[in-house]
Design a protein around this motif. Structure first.
Motif, mmCIF file in Angstrom:
data_model
loop_
_atom_site.group_PDB
_atom_site.id
_atom_site.type_symbol
_atom_site.label_atom_id
_atom_site.label_comp_id
_atom_site.label_asym_id
_atom_site.label_seq_id
_atom_site.Cartn_x
_atom_site.Cartn_y
_atom_site.Cartn_z
ATOM 1 N N ALA A 1 0.827 -1.206 0.000
ATOM 2 C CA ALA A 1 0.000 0.000 0.000
ATOM 3 C C ALA A 1 0.862 1.258 0.000
ATOM 4 C CB ALA A 1 -0.931 -0.005 1.214
ATOM 5 N N LYS A 2 1.896 1.263 0.845
ATOM 6 C CA LYS A 2 2.774 2.433 0.904
ATOM 7 C C LYS A 2 3.524 2.631 -0.410
ATOM 8 C CE LYS A 2 3.644 1.806 5.852
ATOM 9 N NZ LYS A 2 4.653 1.312 6.829
ATOM 10 N N LEU A 3 4.063 1.531 -0.948
ATOM 11 C CA LEU A 3 4.813 1.639 -2.195
ATOM 12 C C LEU A 3 3.909 2.081 -3.337
ATOM 13 C CD1 LEU A 3 7.570 1.280 -3.532
ATOM 14 C CD2 LEU A 3 6.982 -1.118 -3.949
ATOM 15 N N GLY A 4 2.678 1.579 -3.354
ATOM 16 C CA GLY A 4 1.743 1.993 -4.389
ATOM 17 C C GLY A 4 1.421 3.474 -4.306
ATOM 18 N N ARG A 5 1.215 3.957 -3.088
ATOM 19 C CA ARG A 5 0.910 5.375 -2.922
ATOM 20 C C ARG A 5 2.121 6.236 -3.265
ATOM 21 N NH1 ARG A 5 -1.689 8.157 2.523
ATOM 22 N NH2 ARG A 5 -1.865 10.282 1.681
ATOM 23 N N LEU A 6 3.314 5.758 -2.908
ATOM 24 C CA LEU A 6 4.532 6.486 -3.276
ATOM 25 C C LEU A 6 4.651 6.583 -4.791
ATOM 26 C CD1 LEU A 6 7.296 7.755 -2.612
ATOM 27 C CD2 LEU A 6 8.231 5.423 -2.532
ATOM 28 N N ALA A 7 4.377 5.481 -5.485
ATOM 29 C CA ALA A 7 4.443 5.487 -6.949
ATOM 30 C C ALA A 7 3.442 6.476 -7.539
ATOM 31 C CB ALA A 7 4.175 4.080 -7.484
ATOM 32 N N GLU A 8 2.276 6.591 -6.923
ATOM 33 C CA GLU A 8 1.290 7.579 -7.381
ATOM 34 C C GLU A 8 1.853 8.993 -7.284
ATOM 35 O OE1 GLU A 8 -2.175 7.011 -5.030
ATOM 36 O OE2 GLU A 8 -2.733 5.106 -5.954
ATOM 37 N N CYS A 9 2.540 9.268 -6.182
ATOM 38 C CA CYS A 9 3.125 10.605 -5.994
ATOM 39 C C CYS A 9 4.212 10.871 -7.031
ATOM 40 C CB CYS A 9 3.700 10.732 -4.585
ATOM 41 S SG CYS A 9 2.469 10.736 -3.264
ATOM 42 N N PHE B 1 10.352 11.199 -21.761
ATOM 43 C CA PHE B 1 11.421 10.199 -21.658
ATOM 44 C C PHE B 1 10.952 8.885 -22.249
ATOM 45 C CE2 PHE B 1 8.812 10.143 -17.888
ATOM 46 C CZ PHE B 1 8.625 8.804 -17.601
ATOM 47 N N ASP B 2 11.909 8.000 -22.519
ATOM 48 C CA ASP B 2 11.609 6.734 -23.186
ATOM 49 C C ASP B 2 11.591 5.542 -22.244
ATOM 50 O OD1 ASP B 2 11.546 7.848 -25.904
ATOM 51 O OD2 ASP B 2 13.691 8.200 -25.579
ATOM 52 N N MET B 3 12.339 5.613 -21.147
ATOM 53 C CA MET B 3 12.367 4.492 -20.224
ATOM 54 C C MET B 3 12.824 4.948 -18.842
ATOM 55 S SD MET B 3 15.661 2.145 -21.215
ATOM 56 C CE MET B 3 15.245 1.030 -19.860
ATOM 57 N N ILE B 4 12.724 4.041 -17.871
ATOM 58 C CA ILE B 4 13.018 4.333 -16.468
ATOM 59 C C ILE B 4 14.200 3.485 -16.017
ATOM 60 C CG2 ILE B 4 12.084 4.289 -14.114
ATOM 61 C CD1 ILE B 4 9.253 4.240 -15.536
ATOM 62 N N PHE B 5 15.078 4.094 -15.225
ATOM 63 C CA PHE B 5 16.207 3.354 -14.653
ATOM 64 C C PHE B 5 16.232 3.555 -13.145
ATOM 65 C CE2 PHE B 5 20.609 3.209 -13.121
ATOM 66 C CZ PHE B 5 20.948 1.908 -13.486
ATOM 67 N N LYS C 1 17.861 1.097 -3.562
ATOM 68 C CA LYS C 1 16.540 1.675 -3.320
ATOM 69 C C LYS C 1 15.811 2.053 -4.600
ATOM 70 C CE LYS C 1 17.277 3.416 1.384
ATOM 71 N NZ LYS C 1 17.355 4.603 2.256
ATOM 72 N N GLY C 2 16.555 2.341 -5.647
ATOM 73 C CA GLY C 2 15.921 2.721 -6.899
ATOM 74 C C GLY C 2 15.232 1.575 -7.613
ATOM 75 N N ILE C 3 15.557 0.331 -7.225
ATOM 76 C CA ILE C 3 14.982 -0.825 -7.922
ATOM 77 C C ILE C 3 13.469 -0.926 -7.713
ATOM 78 C CG2 ILE C 3 14.998 -3.340 -8.100
ATOM 79 C CD1 ILE C 3 18.010 -3.235 -7.480
ATOM 80 N N PRO C 4 12.974 -0.989 -6.473
ATOM 81 C CA PRO C 4 11.515 -1.044 -6.312
ATOM 82 C C PRO C 4 10.836 0.247 -6.773
ATOM 83 C CG PRO C 4 12.593 -0.797 -4.176
ATOM 84 C CD PRO C 4 13.666 -1.101 -5.173
ATOM 85 N N LEU C 5 11.535 1.378 -6.664
ATOM 86 C CA LEU C 5 10.940 2.634 -7.110
ATOM 87 C C LEU C 5 10.682 2.604 -8.611
ATOM 88 C CD1 LEU C 5 13.051 5.248 -5.091
ATOM 89 C CD2 LEU C 5 10.790 4.330 -4.533
ATOM 90 N N ALA C 6 11.671 2.132 -9.379
ATOM 91 C CA ALA C 6 11.517 2.075 -10.835
ATOM 92 C C ALA C 6 10.394 1.118 -11.228
ATOM 93 C CB ALA C 6 12.830 1.648 -11.484
ATOM 94 N N ALA C 7 10.339 -0.051 -10.574
ATOM 95 C CA ALA C 7 9.303 -1.033 -10.903
ATOM 96 C C ALA C 7 7.913 -0.504 -10.564
ATOM 97 C CB ALA C 7 9.579 -2.341 -10.159
ATOM 98 N N ALA C 8 7.772 0.064 -9.364
ATOM 99 C CA ALA C 8 6.465 0.581 -8.946
ATOM 100 C C ALA C 8 6.032 1.752 -9.817
ATOM 101 C CB ALA C 8 6.523 1.003 -7.480
ATOM 102 N N LEU C 9 6.971 2.624 -10.163
ATOM 103 C CA LEU C 9 6.648 3.761 -11.024
ATOM 104 C C LEU C 9 6.209 3.293 -12.405
ATOM 105 C CD1 LEU C 9 6.537 6.766 -11.742
ATOM 106 C CD2 LEU C 9 9.004 6.661 -12.193
ATOM 107 N N ALA C 10 6.889 2.289 -12.956
ATOM 108 C CA ALA C 10 6.509 1.768 -14.270
ATOM 109 C C ALA C 10 5.081 1.232 -14.250
ATOM 110 C CB ALA C 10 7.491 0.679 -14.708
ATOM 111 N N VAL C 11 4.709 0.528 -13.180
ATOM 112 C CA VAL C 11 3.350 0.002 -13.047
ATOM 113 C C VAL C 11 2.336 1.143 -12.988
ATOM 114 C CG1 VAL C 11 1.773 -1.239 -11.512
ATOM 115 C CG2 VAL C 11 4.059 -2.156 -11.950
ATOM 116 N N GLU C 12 2.644 2.168 -12.174
ATOM 117 C CA GLU C 12 1.704 3.282 -12.013
ATOM 118 C C GLU C 12 1.568 4.099 -13.288
ATOM 119 O OE1 GLU C 12 -1.036 5.916 -10.502
ATOM 120 O OE2 GLU C 12 -0.440 3.925 -9.791
ATOM 121 N N LEU C 13 2.678 4.339 -13.977
ATOM 122 C CA LEU C 13 2.590 5.082 -15.228
ATOM 123 C C LEU C 13 1.787 4.307 -16.266
ATOM 124 C CD1 LEU C 13 6.197 6.581 -15.570
ATOM 125 C CD2 LEU C 13 4.083 7.842 -15.148
#
Length: 231
Positions: A50-58, A70-74, A79-91
Motif C-alpha cells: 500500500a505504501k509503495l503503491g501510494r509512493l508510486a502515485e506521488c 522520456f523513453d524508459m526508467i532506470f 533503493k531505486g529498484i523497487p521505485l523504478a518497478a512501482a513507477l513503471a506500473v503506475e505510469l
C-alpha cells in the motif's frame, strides 16, 4: 531563503503521508556528511504494498506534472529498484507504459550476465531515486547509461533536502560547497531534476500545524536550514 508563497498540494500530501508512514521523522540524526540533522527521510520504510503503491502515485503525478518526455526508467541499486518497478506500473495504469531497468552492484557471471537487468537501456532515460546527498549515485547511473549508448535525460527524487553538498579537499578533509547535490546535477550534469517535495514544502507543512511539538520541530529545521541550506 524564504519558503514559497503558496503550498504545493501534492508536496503537502506527500509530507503528511511520509510522516504517517514513519518515513519522515524528527529528532537528531547524523547525515552522511557528518551533520546533525533535525529530520530524517528513509524511503526504505515505504515497506509494504500500500505504501509503495501510494509512493508510486506521488512520483507519477509529479513526473507527469513536470512534463518530462522520456523513453524508459532506470532505478539505481538498491533503493531505486523497487521505485523504478512501482513507477513503471503506475505510469502504465495512467496510460504511459514505459520499459524499465535497474543495475546490480556486482556483475553476474552466469545466465544473462552483466550488471543490468530489465529492458535494454536506450533513448532518453529517467533515473528514479529517493534522495540525493552528494550526487554520487546519480553520477554512477549517468556513466552506466551513457556506457550503454543511451541518454541520461532527467532525475526524479522523492525529497530535495535543499542543503549544501560536500566534497573531499586535497588534504582529505570534508568541506561544504555552496550548492546542493540537486543543483550540481542540474548545472554540471545537465539533467532536469523533478522532486515530489522539497525542504521548503516540509517547512510549509510544519508552519500550518497547530501542535506545539510541530512548531518546535519547525524551529530546529529552520536553524539547520539557516546553517546548511541553499535556495
Amino acid at each position: 531563503m524564504s519558503t514559497p508563497s503558496a503550498p504545493d498540494p501534492l508536496a503537502q500530501r506527500f509530507v503528511q503521508f511520509a510522516l504517517q508512514a514513519g518515513v519522515l521523522r524528527f529528532g537528531e540524526f547524523k547525515t552522511k556528511a557528518g551533520r546533525l540533522s533535525p529530520y530524517f527521510f528513509n524511503a526504505g520504510l515505504f515497506d509494504d504494498g500500500a505504501k509503495l503503491g501510494r509512493l508510486a502515485e506521488c512520483y507519477a503525478e509529479r513526473i507527469l506534472g513536470c512534463g518530462l518526455d522520456f523513453d524508459m526508467i532506470f532505478g539505481p541499486a538498491y533503493k531505486g529498484i523497487p521505485l523504478a518497478a512501482a513507477l513503471a506500473v503506475e505510469l502504465a495504469r495512467r496510460g504511459h507504459n514505459k520499459p524499465f531497468a535497474f543495475n546490480r552492484k556486482e556483475a553476474k557471471d552466469h545466465g544473462e550476465g552483466g550488471t543490468l537487468v530489465g529492458a535494454p537501456l536506450r533513448g532518453r532515460v529517467l533515473i528514479v531515486d529517493d534522495v540525493m546527498s552528494a550526487g554520487t549515485a546519480a553520477r554512477e547511473s549517468i556513466a552506466l547509461i551513457r556506457g550503454a549508448g543511451a541518454t541520461p535525460h532527467a532525475l526524479a527524487i522523492a525529497l530535495d533536502r535543499q542543503e549544501m553538498a560536500t566534497e573531499v579537499a586535497p588534504d582529505g578533509s570534508v568541506r561544504d560547497v555552496p550548492h546542493s547535490a540537486v543543483q550540481y546535477v542540474q548545472r554540471e550534469l545537465g539533467l532536469t531534476v523533478c522532486a515530489i517535495a522539497r525542504l521548503d514544502d516540509l517547512l510549509h507543512y510544519l508552519e500550518r500545524q497547530q501542535d506545539p511539538e510541530m512548531a518546535a520541530h519547525r524551529q530546529r529545521v529552520l536553524a539547520y536550514r539557516a546553517r546548511y541550506g541553499v535556495s
